[in-house]
Scaffold this motif. Structure first.
Motif, PDB file in Angstrom:
ATOM      1  N   ASP A 129      90.703   3.644 -14.180  1.00  0.00           N
ATOM      2  CA  ASP A 129      89.565   4.001 -13.767  1.00  0.00           C
ATOM      3  C   ASP A 129      90.011   5.293 -12.545  1.00  0.00           C
ATOM      4  N   THR A 130      89.616   6.335 -13.155  1.00  0.00           N
ATOM      5  CA  THR A 130      90.232   7.528 -12.666  1.00  0.00           C
ATOM      6  C   THR A 130      89.854   7.937 -11.219  1.00  0.00           C
ATOM      7  N   GLY A 195      79.813  -6.557 -19.437  1.00  0.00           N
ATOM      8  CA  GLY A 195      80.906  -7.285 -19.444  1.00  0.00           C
ATOM      9  C   GLY A 195      81.746  -7.069 -20.331  1.00  0.00           C
ATOM     10  N   LEU A 196      81.672  -5.982 -20.855  1.00  0.00           N
ATOM     11  CA  LEU A 196      82.942  -5.626 -22.048  1.00  0.00           C
ATOM     12  C   LEU A 196      84.215  -5.429 -21.375  1.00  0.00           C
ATOM     13  N   HIS A 217      83.342  -1.365 -13.291  1.00  0.00           N
ATOM     14  CA  HIS A 217      82.131  -1.549 -13.372  1.00  0.00           C
ATOM     15  C   HIS A 217      81.100  -0.778 -14.225  1.00  0.00           C
ATOM     16  N   ASP A 218      81.840   0.251 -14.887  1.00  0.00           N
ATOM     17  CA  ASP A 218      81.298   1.023 -15.897  1.00  0.00           C
ATOM     18  C   ASP A 218      82.146   1.213 -17.288  1.00  0.00           C
ATOM     19  N   VAL A 259      74.976   5.167 -15.395  1.00  0.00           N
ATOM     20  CA  VAL A 259      75.471   5.387 -14.060  1.00  0.00           C
ATOM     21  C   VAL A 259      75.956   6.661 -13.668  1.00  0.00           C
ATOM     22  N   SER A 260      76.623   7.349 -14.393  1.00  0.00           N
ATOM     23  CA  SER A 260      76.633   8.662 -13.995  1.00  0.00           C
ATOM     24  C   SER A 260      76.987   9.658 -15.353  1.00  0.00           C
TER      25      SER A 260
END
Length: 311
Positions: A129-130, A195-196, A217-218, A259-260
């Motif tokens: 998660d950068t 949930g992956l 979360h993404d 999300v973004s």
């Protein structure tokens, strides 16, 4: 130890700064943007060598980074996960050189392959998660005494340090007069994670490259590799095409909220530049041109930078 300036606040610059400080150097990171605003923050964060050469050095750097990320994945605050996934191959003779440094690869079963895909490799590798990881890196640097200064560097000679590490991604070419660097544009869209945990990469997709990388979360969905394109504006038509390809691979992502979004320019050259030259008495250590492999090669390249920086 002598003072060292590191130009660049992305994953390569911060990792170099951390390793140099841990080796006993006094280090200052000089960058014109915060880590979260660099190209590194756009990256999907999957450990996977992409658009980087030469092959033998890339595998050596990638192996060292893989080992380090394995340690970091056990620390809950780093933003590093250890996740299983699949690399799909549509050609009959895929390049599997990268599997030599991954300990648990296996051939994909027929039931794991989408229609039209010839083969695949299933393995577990780091997923970063950068945003979280860059924050952890910056905080770790600060704890070991690295100083930070926000400034735009025009010439390394303008910096007072006797040694300068040029790790500024695409901007490195201007700093050291290297015309071989070129941008390769990448556009991603991040969806809420339903949930992956399993990632998928389909670089050979005839409709365009496709990948889905679940982080926390993404899920980072991509992507594009537009060589020579330097625009960073979001293109909604490209996003729709990306999502069509991704949803065909991962139906669970259909209709999931966005999300973004992000666009970044990968710094690509014929090979990663990692060397040392002396200009007017100042030592310049170059560490740039990692293509789409900045995260993947970061720890291995930083170790070489420490050696080049000297005592």
């Amino acid at each position: 130890m002598g003072d060292i300036a590191v130009v660049g606040g992305g994953v390569i610059g911060l990792t170099c700064a951390l390793r140099l400080a841990e080796a006993g150097h006094r280090v200052e990171v000089v960058a014109d943007r915060a880590p979260g605003d660099t190209v590194s923050a756009v990256a999907g964060g999957l450990w996977f060598p992409y658009l980087a050469a030469p092959a033998d050095a890339v595998l050596r750097w990638a192996r060292e980074s893989l080992d380090r990320f394995a340690e970091l994945a056990a620390m809950p605050t780093t933003g590093v996960f250890w996740r299983e996934g699949i690399v799909l191959h549509r050609a009959d003779d895929p390049d599997l050189a990268w599997t030599a440094v991954v300990p648990d690869c296996r051939a994909a079963r027929p039931d794991e392959l989408p229609e039209g895909v010839a083969s695949g490799v299933v393995c577990s590798v780091p997923v970063v998660d950068t945003a979280a990881y860059l924050g952890w890196l910056a905080a770790r640097c600060a704890r070991v005494g690295v100083a930070f200064r926000r400034a735009h560097v025009v010439r390394p000679a303008d910096l007072p340090q006797p040694t300068v590490v040029v790790a500024a991604g695409l901007a490195s070419g201007v700093l050291v007069g290297d015309p071989t660097l070129e941008p390769v544009r990448g556009q991603v869209v991040r969806l809420a994670n339903p949930g992956l945990t399993r990632w998928v990469v389909d670089d050979d997709n005839p409709a365009g490259m496709a990948y889905a990388i679940p982080r926390g979360h993404d899920v980072v969905c991509g992507g594009t590799a537009d060589r020579g394109e330097s625009g960073t504006a979001h293109d909604p038509d490209v996003e729709r095409a990306v999502l069509d390809r991704v949803v065909a691979l991962v139906p669970e992502l259909r209709g999931v909220p966005v999300v973004s979004r992000a666009v970044g320019l990968r710094p690509v050259r014929p090979s990663v530049r990692l060397d040392r030259v002396t200009v007017a008495g100042q030592a310049l250590v170059s560490c740039y041109g990692h293509g789409g492999s900045g995260v993947t090669l970061s720890w291995g390249c930083a170790a070489d930078v420490v050696g080049l920086a000297g005592p």
